[in-house]
Every structure is written in structure tokens, then in C-alpha cells.
Design a protein around this motif. Sequence first.
Motif, PDB file in Angstrom:
ATOM      1  N   GLN A  14      32.642  36.750  35.340  1.00  0.00           N
ATOM      2  CA  GLN A  14      33.398  35.981  35.794  1.00  0.00           C
ATOM      3  C   GLN A  14      32.755  34.400  35.850  1.00  0.00           C
ATOM      4  O   GLN A  14      32.944  33.068  36.015  1.00  0.00           O
ATOM      5  CB  GLN A  14      34.122  35.888  36.545  1.00  0.00           C
ATOM      6  N   HIS A 115      32.863  46.014  38.124  1.00  0.00           N
ATOM      7  CA  HIS A 115      33.929  45.145  37.833  1.00  0.00           C
ATOM      8  C   HIS A 115      34.956  44.478  36.430  1.00  0.00           C
ATOM      9  O   HIS A 115      33.956  43.740  36.029  1.00  0.00           O
ATOM     10  CB  HIS A 115      33.767  43.785  38.463  1.00  0.00           C
ATOM     11  N   ASN A 159      35.975  48.045  40.663  1.00  0.00           N
ATOM     12  CA  ASN A 159      37.346  46.973  41.079  1.00  0.00           C
ATOM     13  C   ASN A 159      38.995  47.626  40.200  1.00  0.00           C
ATOM     14  O   ASN A 159      38.501  47.577  38.856  1.00  0.00           O
ATOM     15  CB  ASN A 159      36.357  45.718  40.737  1.00  0.00           C
ATOM     16  N   GLU A 160      39.850  47.504  40.315  1.00  0.00           N
ATOM     17  CA  GLU A 160      40.989  47.738  39.911  1.00  0.00           C
ATOM     18  C   GLU A 160      40.894  48.754  39.031  1.00  0.00           C
ATOM     19  O   GLU A 160      41.015  47.999  37.587  1.00  0.00           O
ATOM     20  CB  GLU A 160      41.285  46.766  39.382  1.00  0.00           C
ATOM     21  N   TYR A 278      48.457  39.842  44.387  1.00  0.00           N
ATOM     22  CA  TYR A 278      48.955  38.834  44.047  1.00  0.00           C
ATOM     23  C   TYR A 278      51.165  38.766  43.999  1.00  0.00           C
ATOM     24  O   TYR A 278      50.441  37.454  44.717  1.00  0.00           O
ATOM     25  CB  TYR A 278      48.217  38.573  42.839  1.00  0.00           C
ATOM     26  N   GLU A 341      41.032  41.233  47.878  1.00  0.00           N
ATOM     27  CA  GLU A 341      41.168  39.866  46.988  1.00  0.00           C
ATOM     28  C   GLU A 341      42.660  39.382  47.011  1.00  0.00           C
ATOM     29  O   GLU A 341      43.778  40.186  47.183  1.00  0.00           O
ATOM     30  CB  GLU A 341      40.879  40.256  45.391  1.00  0.00           C
ATOM     31  N   TRP A 382      40.709  35.421  46.481  1.00  0.00           N
ATOM     32  CA  TRP A 382      40.086  35.581  45.105  1.00  0.00           C
ATOM     33  C   TRP A 382      40.366  33.783  45.294  1.00  0.00           C
ATOM     34  O   TRP A 382      41.853  33.261  45.219  1.00  0.00           O
ATOM     35  CB  TRP A 382      40.658  36.117  44.450  1.00  0.00           C
ATOM     36  N   GLU A 389      38.439  33.596  33.868  1.00  0.00           N
ATOM     37  CA  GLU A 389      40.135  34.645  34.236  1.00  0.00           C
ATOM     38  C   GLU A 389      40.312  35.086  32.911  1.00  0.00           C
ATOM     39  O   GLU A 389      41.137  35.269  32.200  1.00  0.00           O
ATOM     40  CB  GLU A 389      41.056  33.520  34.922  1.00  0.00           C
ATOM     41  N   TRP A 390      39.740  35.649  32.559  1.00  0.00           N
ATOM     42  CA  TRP A 390      39.269  37.422  31.152  1.00  0.00           C
ATOM     43  C   TRP A 390      39.984  37.035  30.060  1.00  0.00           C
ATOM     44  O   TRP A 390      40.506  35.896  29.725  1.00  0.00           O
ATOM     45  CB  TRP A 390      40.413  38.277  32.625  1.00  0.00           C
TER      46      TRP A 390
HETATM   47  C1  FCB Z   1      41.974  40.690  39.906  1.00  0.00           C
HETATM   48  C2  FCB Z   1      40.543  40.450  39.036  1.00  0.00           C
HETATM   49  C3  FCB Z   1      39.684  39.249  39.445  1.00  0.00           C
HETATM   50  C4  FCB Z   1      40.850  38.416  38.940  1.00  0.00           C
HETATM   51  C5  FCB Z   1      41.786  38.525  40.453  1.00  0.00           C
HETATM   52  C6  FCB Z   1      43.040  36.768  39.697  1.00  0.00           C
HETATM   53  O1  FCB Z   1      42.881  41.434  38.670  1.00  0.00           O
HETATM   54  O2  FCB Z   1      40.074  41.458  40.622  1.00  0.00           O
HETATM   55  O3  FCB Z   1      38.801  39.446  38.430  1.00  0.00           O
HETATM   56  O4  FCB Z   1      40.579  37.968  38.064  1.00  0.00           O
HETATM   57  O5  FCB Z   1      42.556  39.189  39.505  1.00  0.00           O
END
Ligand code: FCB
Length: 428
Positions: A14, A115, A159-160, A278, A341, A382, A389-390
Motif C-alpha cells: 500500500q 499483508h 494480517n486479516e 472498522y 488497525e 490506520w 486502498e486495495w
Molecule cells: C484493512 C486492511 C488495511 C486497510 C484497511 C482500510 O482491511 O488490513 O490494509 O486496507 O482495511
Amino acid sequence: MKDFLWGAATSAYQIEGAVAEDGRAPSIWDTFAAEPGRVDNGDTGDQAAGHYHRWRDDIELMTELGLGAYRFSVAWPRVDPYGKGVVNTKGLDFYQRLVDALLDKGIEPWPTLYHWDLPQTLEDAGGWPERDTAARFADYAAIVHDALADRVTHWTTLNEPWCSAFLGYGTGRHAPGRQEPLASVRAAHHLLLAHGLAAARMSGSRVGITLNLTHVAPLGPADVEAARRVDGMQNRIFLDPLLRGHYPDDLPIDLGHVRDGDLKTIAAPLDFLGVNYYTPMTVTTTVRPAPTAYVGCEDVVQVDRGLPRTSIGWEIDAGGLRDLLLRLRDDYPGTDLYITENGAAFDAPVHDHDRIAYLHDHLRAVREAVAAGVPLRGYFAWSLLDNFEWSYGYAQRFGLVHVDYATQHRTVKDSGRWYRDVIRRSGR
Ligand code: FCB
């Protein structure tokens, strides 16, 4: 809050850019982003925030914000470009320099080993649905750990993994963009196995994993069963193997690919659990089943409660964070937690009062949770910088620091200054 760690987070693909420099090979995100239609506006991580060359300036910014810790990720395709366990010294040196410079400034380095940037060669061999990818990850993890463990205390394996498995191989919204629900379930298990195999190679360090957990509420009494299923496929599918040593017995999926001994590997004691939060979810059942990231939950949909949303469309509800933390205290006691995050996408270049309001409310939830006995030891915002952003590309900005992508100029936003003051007052 006493002895509480305050930090900010980023991830390699990122922010780094420099995707073809110093021996880095392509990752699944390079391939995916290059395919038309995958990422908004055709954006890619080729340049990103240029951090690979601007890392010294970025550490200055961290110092300005008074961060106690910096969570970053190590790019697998820089260090072990083809996933064969063969080290690329130039790639590894980048992280050596970064860690040394952080320590010089009194900022604790918090690396995450994965990640989402799987070396493309490993995807070509089948990717996470293939069991062997877990072993390849453990070899790579050992390389990085051996190089940095004399200076790094806290390590995060993944990560996730939910996103890697269910967005990468289920909905196809993330790299590698496959839409194979059965493969996504196998991927989830192999990611957990990768964590366990890697953790076993990292003795002497504090090792954790970061999950994207959320609070899943039923819309009404008739939706309790639907919420339970989604909670299973979002939260418990990872929490239970890691912290209880078995998969939940109510998951709506076949687990025939799980081998004897895997759960013992996965459930080796965790030194900490990283939580990314989030937004919460409210769900109900629908008569029109549709494909979803939640395998076995095709008859469940998310409900729009009409609450305010961030620019990426995620509902804002800090109560969901408090409820999630209390649930972890009750259902999975005994593990130190860190919020690895939390943050919000808003477009305002510098005067980002919406982001301040979001962080303010979520930090209040954090304080309430700590006061209620949740073993929460730290918080990472974060993100340090606006970044790629992906699948949304550069349009969604999460940074405490604004990045002008044309010039790579950085400007600390109002939220960055606000967060600096929060840290100075130890969270009050
Ligand atoms: C999470 C990701 C991070 C970022 C945030 C907004 O899912 O781990 O890389 O994109 O969302």
C-alpha cells in the motif's frame, strides 16, 4: 492509560512502490492490479506513497506524531521473491535499515509478515488453497525472524486472513481474484496453518496474529440464527482454532481438508491477538440467495441502519468496537489484545474533522473497554499515510498524513496533530 502502546500502521504494497527494484518479484497484487477492471481507476501499487525511497522522511513524521510503535509489513516478494526460501539480501536490507532507524528514534518496530502480497509464483502453484503454501510461508517467516529478532520483540504473522481467503478466493474482490467458495475455505485453513508453522519457527519472540473481527448483530429475533452463521464465518472460524484448539462445530462448511495435528499447530499459545475494527454488521435473512463472502450464508444480507458512513461506505458505530472487545474478554479470556488497525476514509485533504470525530468516538470505546477489564494493551491508527486502498485504489484516503501522489509531498492532517496530542496525554 498507563503502559498503553500508541502507534500507527501501514502495509508494504500500500505504501512502498518500487515494485521492480532491488530484486523484488511480482506479487498477486501486482498481477491483479494490472488486470483492467480489478481496481478502481486502473490504479496500481507501482508508485504508491513512494515509501521505499522516502522511509527516512516517514520516520521523521512518526517522530513528529510521537508514535510509540510503528506497525508495517514486510513484503514477502522482496525478501524471498519466488517463495522458495531463498533470501534476496537487498530486499531484506531495506527492513534492516528501517528497523534500525525506528529504534534510533525510540519507536518500536511492529512487523507483520504477510499483508496480502503473496509471491505470484506461489499463486501459480495453486496459492493459499494449496497446503504447501503454508510451509513456504514458514520458511520465509524464519528468514525474516532470524534477521531481525535481535531487535524486534513483537511479531505478527498474518494480517486479516479472512480477507486473503474469502475476498481473494471467494468473491474475487481482492487478489488473486478467484471466485471459488470451496477453495476459499481451504485457503482459510492453510492460512491458519501457515500462522502456526511460522510461529513454531519464531521462538524467543512475542508472536501474534491480526484478525479483522466485527460485531455481528441480528436485525430482529428471527435473524439470530443468520447472525450466528455470519459470526461463525467471520470471527469464530479463526478465533476458535487459534484460541480453543478446534473449529466451531456449527460452521456451515465441510472441513475435510483439515489433517490430524493441524489444530495443535494452529493453537500453540498466542502472545497477543491483533484486532482490526472498522465497522459492525447487522444482518437479516433474504428470500433471494446470492453469492457472498460468507460461504454457507448465501441467504443472509447486511442491513443498512441509516447510520452515517465514511467515504468508503462503511457504517460508523464505535459501540460495535466496545461490544467486540467485551465479547473477546468474555469468550476468549486470557489473551492480550492490541487494536492493530482502526480508522476512517474521508477525503478532506488537511482539515479532516470527520476523521477526528471517528477516532475520538472509537478511542472512547477503547477507554470504556479497558475500564471494563478488557486486556487491551495498545492501539494503532490506520493509517500513518494515505495509500493504495486495495480495490478502491487511491480514491479512498485513510491517512493521518496527506499524500499528494503527483509530488509525493506529505502534509500532516488535523487528525495527525490531534492524535499526537492524544498520545501526549496518554489517551485522555
Ligand atoms: C484493512 C486492511 C488495511 C486497510 C484497511 C482500510 O482491511 O488490513 O490494509 O486496507 O482495511
